[in-house]
Design an enzyme around this catalytic site. Structure first.
Site, short mmCIF file in Angstrom:
data_model
loop_
_atom_site.label_atom_id
_atom_site.label_comp_id
_atom_site.label_asym_id
_atom_site.label_seq_id
_atom_site.Cartn_x
_atom_site.Cartn_y
_atom_site.Cartn_z
N HIS A 171 1.68 6.78 62.61
CA HIS A 171 0.92 7.60 63.58
C HIS A 171 1.66 8.86 63.99
O HIS A 171 1.08 9.74 64.63
CB HIS A 171 0.57 6.78 64.83
N ASP A 207 -1.97 -0.49 56.55
CA ASP A 207 -2.00 -0.91 57.94
C ASP A 207 -3.47 -0.91 58.39
O ASP A 207 -4.29 -0.17 57.85
CB ASP A 207 -1.17 0.07 58.79
N HIS A 209 -4.69 0.32 61.03
CA HIS A 209 -5.06 1.60 61.65
C HIS A 209 -4.92 2.75 60.66
O HIS A 209 -4.06 2.72 59.78
CB HIS A 209 -4.14 1.89 62.85
N1 Q9C Z 1 -4.95 -3.05 73.06
C1 Q9C Z 1 0.53 0.54 64.57
O1 Q9C Z 1 -0.06 -0.44 64.14
N2 Q9C Z 1 -3.49 0.98 70.68
N3 Q9C Z 1 0.16 1.15 65.72
C2 Q9C Z 1 -3.15 -0.33 71.15
C3 Q9C Z 1 -3.89 -2.40 72.32
C4 Q9C Z 1 -2.48 1.59 69.88
C5 Q9C Z 1 -0.98 0.69 66.49
C6 Q9C Z 1 -4.26 -0.96 71.96
C7 Q9C Z 1 -2.36 0.96 68.52
C8 Q9C Z 1 -1.23 1.54 67.69
C9 Q9C Z 1 1.72 1.07 63.86
ZN ZN Z 2 -1.58 -0.65 62.84
#
Ligand code: Q9C
Ligand code: ZN
Length: 372
Positions: A171, A207, A209
């Site tokens: 990210h 991943d 995301h």
């Molecule tokens: N309820 C990676 O997987 N939002 N990052 C979290 C939790 C952020 C994920 C919400 C997610 C970032 C590297």
């Molecule tokens: Zn992720």
């Protein structure tokens, strides 16, 4: 397969995070990397090695030096400004509408990094979900060294190697941290590989995301192809990038491939997407693929909504390796701790062309607790 690991990640000791303004237990915790390390050690088919120091130059090859300087001093500034918080999070983010009607030149001339650390964190940050603590900078620097050492092993002749990066990276954009990520480990490795080899490099991001940071860094680049399978940003972080019609611009046009999937995506859906992704990777020349490996696609992941099982990771690893490219495999997300070790073993054994048998010692007890 060789595994690059360092205990330096433990300094990024995250206990809580905020989600939509409410504090709760953190997802991206140190235990994640320790669980994966222990599972790979117990497997017997992996060899652990430490990272070597690669300095700052490979980082500023993809990141703004201002981001590096901010992350280096952020915690001491936070302390010096007497902000009584367990971790640093921004007060205000510069929403692009704040500058509506101003020319790009006016924004560049007038908008700058402020003094208050709540504003500085907003200037460099994406969201409130990347808690920054005393040991974050050091751990993030070592995670980059893990990624670059993994790339060295592959450039030195290994068919595949795995870097147990923590914190993760995909990210993080050129001038921005966020989403539990500070430096973009995979992008830094990919850039170092194309510079060292003169070849084109492809990145496969599996991943859960979308890797907005990796996409942003290589958006206009004709020599780095980015292919990502992820949750549709209509319903999931990072919300504002990750759609299928984002294909890159200029020399990078056609080099960015996003494959967004629906909630509830099954093993079959995922394997179909994997085949499309592998085809896009194989369509360009080059001998190395960097893999951003996440296990937040798992059915029980606390922040994901796919329905994958451990067996599919073995098959995805096998299909990616069947491409015949050398693999620099770097850890990103994955937050269901009881399954992380087995999922990593399954994926990496698949990439190694070895069968996968669950380890008898660990099972899932009631409520997902690890037993045995
Ligand atoms: N309820 C990676 O997987 N939002 N990052 C979290 C939790 C952020 C994920 C919400 C997610 C970032 C590297
Ligand atoms: Zn992720």
């Amino acid at each position: 397969m060789q595994v690059v690991y360092t205990a330096a990640h433990l300094a990024h000791d995250i206990v809580t995070e905020t989600f939509m303004g409410v504090e709760g237990p953190a997802n991206e915790v140190a235990e994640r990397a320790e669980i994966i390390r222990a599972a790979l050690e117990a497997d017997g088919g992996f060899r652990l090695t430490g990272p070597s120091d690669h300095g700052e130059a490979p980082i500023t090859a993809v990141h703004d030096p201002g981001l590096v300087r901010f992350l280096e001093v952020a915690w001491s500034e936070h302390r010096a400004q007497n902000i009584p918080r367990p971790f640093l999070a921004a007060d205000t983010y510069p929403n692009r509408a704040m500058f509506e009607g101003m020319s790009d030149e006016a924004v560049a001339a007038l908008v700058r990094e402020p003094v208050h650390v709540g504003g500085r964190a907003g200037f460099w940050g994406l969201d409130t979900a990347a808690p920054l603590v005393a040991g974050t900078y050091e751990a993030a620097r070592r995670a980059v060294d893990v990624a670059l050492t993994t790339a060295d092993l592959v450039l030195g002749g290994e068919t595949a190697a795995y870097g147990l990066c923590r914190p993760p990276g995909h990210h993080a954009a050129r001038s921005m941290y966020g989403g539990y990520c500070f430096f973009n480990n995979a992008a830094i490795a990919a850039e170092a590989i194309t510079r060292a080899t003169g070849e084109r490099v492809a990145i496969l991001d599996v991943d859960y995301h979308h890797g907005n940071g990796t996409q942003q860094i290589f958006w206009r680049r004709g020599d780095v192809r980015y292919v990502s399978i992820h949750a549709d940003p209509e319903r999931q972080y990072p919300y504002f990038l990750g759609r299928a019609d984002e294909i890159g611009e200029g020399e990078g046009e056609g080099e960015n491939h996003n494959i967004p999937l629906r909630a509830g995506a099954t093993n079959a859906d995922y394997l179909a997407a994997t085949d499309r992704a592998v085809e896009a990777l194989g369509a360009v020349p080059g001998s190395v693929v960097v893999v951003s490996l996440g296990f937040d696609t798992y059915g029980l992941d606390p922040i994901g909504d796919f329905a994958l099982t451990t067996e599919v990771y073995h098959e995805v690893g096998r299909r990616v390796a069947a491409l015949g490219r050398r693999l620099v495999i770097l850890q990103e997300g994955g937050y269901h701790r009881p399954s992380l070790g087995e999922n990593a073993r399954a994926w990496l054994r698949g990439a190694d062309g070895r069968p996968f048998e669950p380890l008898p010692a660990a099972g899932f007890g009631p409520g997902g607790a690890v037993t045995g």
